[in-house]
Every structure is written in structure tokens, then in C-alpha cells.
Design a protein around this motif. Structure first.
Motif, PDB file in Angstrom:
ATOM      1  N   LYS A   1     -19.488 -54.541 -16.266  1.00 14.98           N
ATOM      2  CA  LYS A   1     -20.071 -55.793 -15.778  1.00 14.98           C
ATOM      3  C   LYS A   1     -20.991 -56.374 -16.834  1.00 14.98           C
ATOM      4  O   LYS A   1     -21.869 -55.695 -17.372  1.00 14.98           O
ATOM      5  N   GLY A   2     -20.796 -57.635 -17.141  1.00 16.87           N
ATOM      6  CA  GLY A   2     -21.643 -58.300 -18.114  1.00 16.87           C
ATOM      7  C   GLY A   2     -21.244 -58.036 -19.551  1.00 16.87           C
ATOM      8  O   GLY A   2     -21.786 -58.641 -20.477  1.00 16.87           O
ATOM      9  N   LYS A   3     -20.290 -57.135 -19.773  1.00 13.83           N
ATOM     10  CA  LYS A   3     -19.885 -56.859 -21.144  1.00 13.83           C
ATOM     11  C   LYS A   3     -18.730 -57.770 -21.523  1.00 13.83           C
ATOM     12  O   LYS A   3     -18.076 -58.370 -20.680  1.00 13.83           O
ATOM     13  N   ARG A   4     -18.466 -57.824 -22.849  1.00 12.65           N
ATOM     14  CA  ARG A   4     -17.391 -58.694 -23.311  1.00 12.65           C
ATOM     15  C   ARG A   4     -16.132 -57.895 -23.559  1.00 12.65           C
ATOM     16  O   ARG A   4     -16.137 -56.912 -24.290  1.00 12.65           O
ATOM     17  N   LEU A   5     -15.047 -58.366 -22.964  1.00 13.80           N
ATOM     18  CA  LEU A   5     -13.765 -57.681 -23.077  1.00 13.80           C
ATOM     19  C   LEU A   5     -12.754 -58.670 -23.643  1.00 13.80           C
ATOM     20  O   LEU A   5     -12.640 -59.789 -23.174  1.00 13.80           O
ATOM     21  N   GLY A   6     -12.026 -58.245 -24.662  1.00 13.31           N
ATOM     22  CA  GLY A   6     -11.052 -59.133 -25.278  1.00 13.31           C
ATOM     23  C   GLY A   6      -9.635 -58.660 -25.023  1.00 13.31           C
ATOM     24  O   GLY A   6      -9.380 -57.466 -24.912  1.00 13.31           O
TER      25      GLY A   6
ATOM     26  N   ARG B   1     -18.400 -58.710 -32.015  1.00 15.79           N
ATOM     27  CA  ARG B   1     -18.510 -59.790 -31.041  1.00 15.79           C
ATOM     28  C   ARG B   1     -18.048 -59.351 -29.665  1.00 15.79           C
ATOM     29  O   ARG B   1     -18.404 -59.950 -28.658  1.00 15.79           O
ATOM     30  N   LEU B   2     -17.183 -58.343 -29.625  1.00 18.81           N
ATOM     31  CA  LEU B   2     -16.692 -57.850 -28.352  1.00 18.81           C
ATOM     32  C   LEU B   2     -17.222 -56.446 -28.128  1.00 18.81           C
ATOM     33  O   LEU B   2     -17.478 -55.707 -29.072  1.00 18.81           O
ATOM     34  N   ASP B   3     -17.372 -56.087 -26.840  1.00 25.22           N
ATOM     35  CA  ASP B   3     -17.731 -54.709 -26.531  1.00 25.22           C
ATOM     36  C   ASP B   3     -16.500 -53.847 -26.341  1.00 25.22           C
ATOM     37  O   ASP B   3     -16.510 -52.665 -26.655  1.00 25.22           O
ATOM     38  N   TYR B   4     -15.445 -54.464 -25.803  1.00 28.03           N
ATOM     39  CA  TYR B   4     -14.221 -53.714 -25.531  1.00 28.03           C
ATOM     40  C   TYR B   4     -13.011 -54.586 -25.831  1.00 28.03           C
ATOM     41  O   TYR B   4     -13.078 -55.804 -25.792  1.00 28.03           O
ATOM     42  N   VAL B   5     -11.907 -53.913 -26.111  1.00 30.03           N
ATOM     43  CA  VAL B   5     -10.626 -54.605 -26.194  1.00 30.03           C
ATOM     44  C   VAL B   5      -9.651 -53.822 -25.339  1.00 30.03           C
ATOM     45  O   VAL B   5      -9.627 -52.583 -25.377  1.00 30.03           O
TER      46      VAL B   5
END
Lengths: 251, 263, 229
Positions: free
Chosen positions: B132-137, B176-180
Motif C-alpha cells: 500500500k502506498g508503494k510504487r509498482l510498475g 523510481r519504482l519500489d517493485y516491478v
């Protein structure tokens, strides 16, 4: 802090930028060549369409005038990227439909054709406006004199209006050429390998984003500078019998 | 001047059309123009290489057809297939019901899990709540993107779409992303590359066949039953005689990739 | 034609349109403001700064915006892993929208500097001399006399360039930004409909272009009241 832009251990940037099998320089160069060729073909198609559109605007037939106006307004108001995507999908479907209707087998709507047709259609709308403006700018007196000398409308256009119109149209056309070379980058979005896509592939495979995009920018820049100089020479050639322009205009 | 201009135009047209000469090769495979190692990527000499490229060559040898690769943008690969720009999609395209509405598929030729990759110090918890709140690409128009939006997006993660997998990986490496979220093997190749030192594999997402489909297959136009039959026989042959295993070990994917069962 | 998806995506589409409009507005205003020093540097003709400004404008006008955006976003992004995280971590967390704004602003500035340069040179010297003789200093002359006169001259060109900028905005979707075009592509992804979303985008841009043209026409008419010629 050891800074390294190596894509993989042992392979230096210079190697990846080299010509031939180990480097991407030739891919970038052929991408640039591809850009140049589709730009040239699209420009030619655009000029032809533009002439047609411009002449249609002066036609006595109101339907022709309207079609020309719709073509010009639509293709100049809708963003090129959107037009390219729509025409790419539509073109493919149309070709398939036409092929089915004519009973032909598999007819491919391939990359180069799609790119040239799409860009040419867009260019045609803009070229039409430039040429229309240039035709309007030729003083009436010349045309009247030609007609009074017994030349037909067609002859007047070919021997009097057209040569007078060309130097007036050249600045506008040179701007169109420049914007066309840049618009070819948008064709990368549909997957045709011109310079921008070739750069993305090279950058993605080598991970040298900064270097590859920098090289591509330089290539485009070089293309635009050379084009600018060429067009300036062309303009001087066509204007050689006219009085020199005032200083500061046409820069 | 006019004549040379016309000649120039013809030469230009011919040069551009030269690649079109190969348009009459027997079987054309469409690949996504963006690199997707280890399945498809362009090496510095400009050749397409990768597991899928080798698979295609072996398949064509088995069914005795001359084959050629055409590149198209991933985003428009289905319309291009229907417009007959090529005959089969060779782009790690998962067989899903939604896609089956517009195109047909051959039998699956590989399967692999959808995984999440993130920074090395990110926790191993990849439940929706943890993101939650993290960036996922994810790459646009893929099953991974659909899953990411549905499961993680709804739970409060910020899901960003990228035109190519490569761009998503680049943004992960750039911080820039936390996860992909993407295919496990493709991300494995990324982690093995120098750019992937930032990150680590965090785990596979729970299986969801309705989203992820039944493995990867060759996309075909609807109604091409004989082509499908030919290709399916080829795939079965390659699975049975061990060629797929050989290709898999060449690309060091043994144990990571699920191949069609040998019958 | 299948338009059944419209109600479901209405909110994201409005949001995307807002993003597009934001990009347009900020890049136009910011670009114009940045174009002023660029134009002045070239007019002054003093060595390094003039040459730099000229080179910058030539680069912006001679290369595709798409590539400029890629360079700023992915090119610079590839350099981030090399920077120490404690100092530059925030740089990496910047939303893609800032890169879009930067790229579009710089690009617009490159074009407008060229236009502004010609316009500034075309303002009659007499006006500037009169302003000086009234006791205004350099900056005041620029702000109250020179710039307004030059801007008035280029209003039609400016209107055209703003429309051109509007038409460049779809390029933003190539980096992860949910502008209007980005939402339309997402609709395509979710529904497998290729034409309808694009047609909506085309129609929307048509309406926007028309609206902007009208606004400018009204504005020009109003300003014309105060001009002698």
C-alpha cells in the motif's frame, strides 16, 4: 566513488558505440537513414497531396473546396501521434478489407508503407496550406498579364504562377520538412524501426540510455542543421533574380 | 534536375521497399520491437537472439518452413496480426480468454510464474496490504499489468504502466519504482544483468489462471486451423525430442521455465 | 462502434484531461518566461551566452520532443544509481510528470525564443529611447515597453505555437504519466478496443484546439483596441 557506465563487465562504451557486429553505431546509422528515406517519401507524397488540396481550394466545384477544407482542418488539428495510431490501425484494416473484396490473398500493410502514407497524409494537409498561401501571394497582375497575352489557365499556372510561387512557398516548406523529420520519431510508437526505435533497442539492450539517446539527439540535430543549410541554398537559387531581401527578415 | 529528382525518388522508394522483398517469405513471426531478454533481444550486430528466437528457428526447421521475423510495437501487435503484417505472434503472449475473443492461439510452448522484484532491502512480504502506498510498475497490455491493477492497485499501491518491460526495469534500477511485476524469467535476466544489482526477486504472486491464462502460445488469426495444427505438431515434436530442453539449457533456464509436457 | 466503456472511465478521463491541460498551461507560460532571457542573450550578441542560447534553441527545434523526453526521463534516470542515495534519493522519487513539464517547457522555450528574438528586434528603437528618456531603467523598459510591444506583434504566431504545443501533449504517455492519451491507451488495454478511445482523443483535441483559437481571437481583438496601428 567509482563511476562506471559499463553495460557488462569487460565491454566498454566505446565498443558498444562502434560500427559493425560489436557495436550499435551501424544500427543507429541505418535508423537515421531509414528516418531520412521515409521523410523524403512522405514529403513527396505530402507535396503531391498538398498541391491537389491547394488547387481544389480554388476550384469552382464547391464540393471539392469543402473536401479540401475538411482534409486540411482535420489533419492539422488532430495531434500527429493520434493520427498516426488511427491511420495505422485503420490502414491495416482497410487494406485487409480491400484485399478480401478483391479476392487477393495475404496483403501485408507493412511498416515503411504505413509510415510513409500516414506521414504523407499529415504533411499534405500542412503543405496544402503553405502552397495555398503562396498561390494567393502571387500578385494578380502577373496572372492577368499572362492571360491577356493569350496563355491558357493551365499555361499561366505552369509558366508564370508556379515559378513565382516557389520562392514564396520555400520557407514554409522548409519548416514542414524539419517538422516532418521530427514527426518520424512518432512512428516508433507503432514499431517501425527508424532512428528513435533503433535507439530504444540499442539503449535497452546495452543499458547505456544516456549515451544512446545522446547519440540519437546529435544525429537528429545534424540532420536538421544540414537540412536548414540545404533549404537556404535552395531559396537563394530561386530568389536569384529578385532584389535582395531586407536585412533581418527570413532569418 | 527534374529527371534526377524522379530517379532519386525511385531509388529511395526501392531502398525502403527492399525490406519488403522478404514479405514473400513463407512464414512471418511478429516480435515486439522492444528487447525482452532472454526471450527476444537484439545483439549489437542487429540480429534477433533469445530463447524464443531459437524456439522459432527449431520450430520452422521441424515443420519445414522458411521463417522471418518482423518487429512491431507490443501495444499494437494484435491489430498488426489481424492486418496480416505477419502470421503468428512470437512475443511471450499469454493465452487468456480475453485475447481468445479476438485471436486464436497455438498450444502453449512455455509457462512461467509472475513475480515481484524489488529493492534488495525490501521485505519478503508481497501481499497487497504490504504494498500500500508503494510504487509498482508493469508493462501495459500484459497479464501482469492486469493483475497488478486489479490486486495491488485496488489495495492502494500506485501502479505505473510502461510501454516496454525494459523501461519498467530501468525505472526500478533508477529507484523510481519500489517493485516491478512481470514474468519471472524476464526479470531473472534483468537481475543477472549489471543493471539489476540493485534488486532481488521477492517471490511469485499467487496463481490466478483467469488473469494469467494457460501459458504462452503463438498468437494466430482466427480461422487459421491448418496453420495452428502445423504449429502444434511442431511444438509437440520439439517437446518430445528434447530440442526445447536443449534450447532451455543453452539459455540457462533449466528449472525456471515450465515446458510443454512430453507426450 | 462500441462506446459502452465511457461511463466506467469517465472519471479517469477527466483526470487525464486535467493533466494534459496542466502540462499545456505550465509549459506555455514557463516556456515563454524562459524564452525571454534566451532571446535577449542572442540579441546582445555577447560571445558565450549568445552562442549557448543559440545552440540550445537549435537543439530544441532540431530534435524530436519525444526523444528529448526520453533523454530527460530515461537518460537521466540511468545515471541515478550512480548518485549517493542519501543526497539524491528524492530526485529518483520525482514523479514522471515533472520530467514531462520540464521537457515540454524547455522545448517551447526553444521555439518561442526564436520568434521573440525577431519580434524584439522589430520594435522601433524610438519607443525604447522614449522610455529611457522618461527615466525608466533597463528592467522597467523591458517589462513595461519592450516586451509588451514585442508580444503584441507575435500574438498570431503565439496562438499557432500554443496549438502546436497542444498537439504535442499526447507524447507524454510514453513515460508513465496518466494524461488523456495515457487513459485512452489504458482503455484499449482493458477492452481491446483500438479505435474508439483514439477517436475520442482526436475529437477532444479538436474541440480544445477550437476553444483555444477562439480565446486567442477574442484576446487579440481586445488588445487591438489599445494599439495605434
Amino acid at each position: 566513488m567509482h563511476v562506471t557506465l559499463d553495460a557488462s563487465p569487460g565491454v566498454s562504451i566505446l565498443t558498444l558505440l562502434s560500427w559493425g557486429d560489436a557495436g550499435y553505431a551501424d544500427e543507429l546509422f541505418f535508423g537515421a537513414l531509414s528516418t531520412f528515406f521515409i521523410a523524403i517519401l512522405a514529403f513527396g507524397l505530402g507535396l503531391a497531396l498538398g498541391f491537389g488540396a491547394a488547387i481544389a481550394r480554388f476550384s469552382a466545384i464547391s464540393m471539392l473546396r469543402q473536401i479540401s477544407w475538411i482534409y486540411s482542418t482535420l489533419f492539422r488539428a488532430v495531434p500527429e501521434l493520434v493520427l498516426i495510431l488511427i491511420l495505422y490501425y485503420a490502414g491495416g484494416d482497410l487494406v485487409t478489407l480491400a484485399a478480401k473484396a478483391l479476392g487477393l490473398g495475404a496483403v501485408a500493410f507493412n511498416g515503411p508503407t504505413a509510415a510513409v502514407v500516414v506521414l504523407g497524409l499529415v504533411q499534405g494537409a500542412y503543405a496544402g496550406e503553405v502552397l495555398r498561401g503562396a498561390i494567393l501571394a502571387v500578385p494578380q497582375g502577373y496572372k492577368e498579364a499572362a492571360l491577356s497575352l493569350g496563355l491558357s489557365q493551365a499555361q499561366t499556372f505552369r509558366y508564370v504562377s508556379l515559378p513565382l510561387m516557389l520562392p514564396l512557398a520555400l520557407p514554409g516548406l522548409s519548416n514542414l520538412w524539419l517538422s516532418l523529420t521530427k514527426a518520424t520519431a512518432l512512428v516508433s510508437v507503432v514499431g517501425y524501426t527508424e532512428l528513435t526505435l533503433a535507439t530504444q533497442q540499442a539503449a535497452g539492450s546495452s543499458k547505456l540510455y544516456f549515451v544512446m539517446y545522446g547519440a540519437a539527439l546529435l544525429l537528429y540535430w545534424w540532420l536538421s542543421v544540414v537540412s536548414g543549410r540545404l533549404f537556404a541554398r535552395l531559396e537563394n537559387h530561386f530568389r536569384r533574380y529578385q532584389a535582395p531581401l531586407a536585412v533581418g527578415s527570413g532569418a | 534536375m527534374k529527371k534526377s529528382l524522379v530517379t532519386f525518388f525511385f531509388i529511395a522508394a526501392a531502398t525502403v521497399a527492399a525490406p519488403m522483398q522478404n514479405a514473400w517469405a513463407d512464414l512471418k513471426f511478429g516480435v515486439a520491437a522492444e528487447p525482452y531478454p532472454p526471450f527476444t533481444s537484439k545483439d549489437p550486430s542487429g540480429q534477433w537472439v533469445g530463447w524464443e528466437v531459437d524456439f522459432m528457428k527449431a520450430l520452422c526447421a521441424d515443420i519445414a518452413e522458411k521463417c522471418e521475423i518482423k518487429e512491431v510495437a507490443w501495444d499494437g501487435i494484435i491489430p498488426a496480426l489481424n492486418a496480416k503484417a505477419f502470421d503468428a505472434v512470437l512475443a511471450s503472449m499469454a493465452i487468456t480468454d480475453k485475447r481468445k475473443q479476438v485471436i486464436d492461439f497455438s498450444n502453449m510452448y512455455y509457462n512461467s510464474a509472475s513475480v515481484l522484484v524489488g529493492a534488495k532491502d525490501a521485505g519478503k512480504d508481497i501481499s497487497p496490504a504490504a504494498l500500500k502506498g508503494k510504487r509498482l510498475g508493469a508493462q501495459v497490455s500484459t497479464t501482469h499489468a492486469t493483475y497488478a491493477t486489479k490486486v495491488y492497485g485496488d489495495a492502494g499501491a500506485v501502479v505505473q504502466m510502461y510501454q516496454t518491460q525494459d523501461q519498467a526495469n530501468a525505472d526500478l534500477a533508477a529507484g523510481r519504482l519500489d517493485y516491478v511485476e512481470a514474468d519471472g524469467i524476464a526479470l531473472g535476466a534483468f537481475l543477472d544483468s549489471p543493471a539489476g544489482v540493485c534488486c532481488a526477486m521477492l517471490g511469485a504472486v499467487p496463481s490466478a489462471p483467469d488473469v494469467f491464462g494457460q501459458g504462452v502460445g503463438l498468437g494466430l488469426r482466427k480461422g487459421e486451423a491448418d496453420l495452428a495444427a502445423k504449429l502444434n505438431k511442431g511444438i509437440a515434436d520439439l517437446a518430445a525430442n528434447g530440442t526445447l530442453d536443449k534450447i532451455t539449457s543453452t539459455w540457462k533456464l533449466t528449472g525456471k521455465i515450465i515446458l510443454p509436457a512430453k507426450k | 462502434m462500441n462506446w459502452s466503456w465511457l461511463p466506467d472511465y469517465a472519471w479517469p478521463l477527466w483526470h487525464g484531461l486535467g493533466v494534459t491541460f496542466l502540462v499545456l498551461a505550465i509549459s506555455v507560460v514557463g516556456g515563454f518566461l524562459f524564452a525571454v532571457p534566451l532571446a535577449l542573450a542572442q540579441i546582445s550578441g555577447q560571445g558565450a551566452s549568445a552562442r549557448l542560447a543559440q545552440g540550445f534553441c537549435s537543439l530544441m527545434r532540431g530534435t524530436p520532443l519525444l526523444l528529448q523526453l526520453y533523454m530527460l526521463y530515461y537518460g537521466l534516470g540511468s545515471l541515478f544509481p550512480m548518485l549517493p542515495r542519501e543526497w539524491f534519493g528524492w530526485l529518483a522519487r520525482l514523479d514522471a510528470i515533472y520530467y514531462v513539464l520540464l521537457a515540454f517547457t524547455l522545448n517551447f522555450a526553444g521555439y518561442e525564443a526564436e520568434v521573440l528574438r525577431g519580434a524584439l528586434l522589430a520594435v522601433p528603437k524610438g519607443q525604447l529611447e522614449a522610455a529611457h528618456s522618461l527615466g525608466l531603467n533597463e528592467r522597467q523598459v523591458l517589462r513595461y515597453v519592450w516586451l509588451p510591444l514585442a508580444t503584441y506583434r507575435i500574438l498570431p504566431t503565439l496562438a499557432g505555437d500554443i496549438i502546436a504545443q497542444l498537439k504535442s501533449t499526447p507524447v507524454a504517455f510514453t513515460v508513465p504519466v496518466m494524461d488523456f492519451m495515457g487513459v485512452a491507451r489504458r482503455v484499449t488495454q482493458d477492452t481491446a478496443l483500438y479505435y474508439e478511445p483514439l477517436l475520442l482523443v482526436a475529437a477532444t483535441y479538436l474541440v480544445l484546439a477550437f476553444a483555444i483559437t477562439q480565446v486567442f481571437a477574442r484576446f487579440e481583438k481586445k488588445v487591438r483596441q489599445f494599439q495605434p496601428n
